[in-house]
Design a protein around this motif. Structure first.
Motif, mmCIF file in Angstrom:
data_model
loop_
_atom_site.group_PDB
_atom_site.id
_atom_site.type_symbol
_atom_site.label_atom_id
_atom_site.label_comp_id
_atom_site.label_asym_id
_atom_site.label_seq_id
_atom_site.Cartn_x
_atom_site.Cartn_y
_atom_site.Cartn_z
ATOM 1 N N ILE A 39 0.848 -1.193 0.000
ATOM 2 C CA ILE A 39 0.000 0.000 0.000
ATOM 3 C C ILE A 39 0.880 1.238 0.000
ATOM 4 O O ILE A 39 1.916 1.280 0.665
ATOM 5 N N GLN A 40 0.447 2.273 -0.732
ATOM 6 C CA GLN A 40 1.148 3.553 -0.721
ATOM 7 C C GLN A 40 0.327 4.579 0.055
ATOM 8 O O GLN A 40 -0.901 4.568 0.013
ATOM 9 N N THR A 41 1.006 5.471 0.756
ATOM 10 C CA THR A 41 0.305 6.483 1.556
ATOM 11 C C THR A 41 0.017 7.756 0.773
ATOM 12 O O THR A 41 -0.790 8.569 1.219
ATOM 13 N N GLN A 42 0.659 7.929 -0.390
ATOM 14 C CA GLN A 42 0.464 9.163 -1.160
ATOM 15 C C GLN A 42 0.340 8.867 -2.642
ATOM 16 O O GLN A 42 1.320 8.946 -3.392
ATOM 17 N N PRO A 43 -0.870 8.509 -3.109
ATOM 18 C CA PRO A 43 -1.059 8.318 -4.550
ATOM 19 C C PRO A 43 -0.745 9.607 -5.294
ATOM 20 O O PRO A 43 -1.045 10.702 -4.822
#
Length: 236
Positions: free
Chosen positions: A212-216
């Motif tokens: 998962i990424q925190t900043q698309p």
């Protein structure tokens, strides 16, 4: 069999991936990802999967071409890559992932020669139409190292069989081929109108790995757009 490359990731935010190649080894990467390379490294550009495979890559948001970097000298040589967005790089040992891993468009950065990169339709049409990342995912297949790059901090979760995680659609970077992936409407009118999380969320079920990424990048672009001074009207 994929080439047995060595690698180093330098830096925490907006890092650089440096791959060391023995003579005869090669690495493949997205076009434009190379930062620097040492002597004896030769570069060639190819269309992975042939013409139709490249067309599907273009539809998925990637470039037509992929670049290969081969060490044609007699000494170990290095070549370095970086993601175009501020964030982190995550190495993946595909052999430990059962030989395959799915990732969203633009997440793939590089991999050892011998890793097959193809496009794959999502299992459900609703996932592609409303998932926020397009109908096509990238499938990485093989037994060597691959590298993903995405925005913000990358978080990894291990899901047990039947365990489910709900994720913002833009934050899902990739998942094991053993995972199940689907899209659902946000529940509740107030959540839809005032929740600020969009109309849809992603449900992903184990067993397998989820990244998962925190900043698309899309959300970063919107945040920066809101900070740009608005042009005044003429006469004001």
């Amino acid at each position: 069999m994929a080439d047995e490359i060595d690698y180093e990731i330098e830096g925490d935010f907006s890092p650089m991936l440096t791959i060391t190649l023995d003579p005869g080894e090669a690495v493949q990467a997205e076009a434009g990802a190379m930062v620097m390379m040492e002597p004896d490294i030769t570069m060639s550009t190819e269309m992975p999967g042939g013409f139709f495979g490249s067309i599907l890559r273009k539809v998925s948001g990637e470039t037509f071409f992929m670049t290969f970097f081969a060490n044609e000298g007699r000494q170990r040589r290095r070549v370095s890559f970086a993601s175009p967005m501020p964030g982190q790089i995550r190495p993946l040992d595909l052999a430990k992932q059962g030989g395959a891993f799915y990732c969203q468009r633009r997440a793939y950065l590089a991999s050892a020669r011998g890793i097959e990169i193809t496009v794959a339709l999502t299992k459900r049409l609703t996932s592609g139409l409303f998932g926020g990342e397009g109908l096509i995912l990238q499938r990485l297949e093989g037994d060597g190292w691959a590298f993903l790059g995405a925005g913000g901090t990358l978080i990894e979760r291990q899901l047990a069989a039947g365990e489910t995680l709900t994720v913002d659609t833009g934050c899902l970077v990739g998942f094991s081929s053993t995972c199940d992936y689907d899209i659902a409407f946000q529940r509740g009118v107030k959540n839809l109108v005032f929740g600020g999380e969009g109309l849809f969320v992603t449900h992903i079920s184990g067993p397998g790995t989820v990244i998962i990424q925190t900043q698309p990048i899309a959300e970063l672009a919107l945040a920066l757009h809101d900070l740009v001074p608005k042009e005044q009207r003429s006469g004001e």
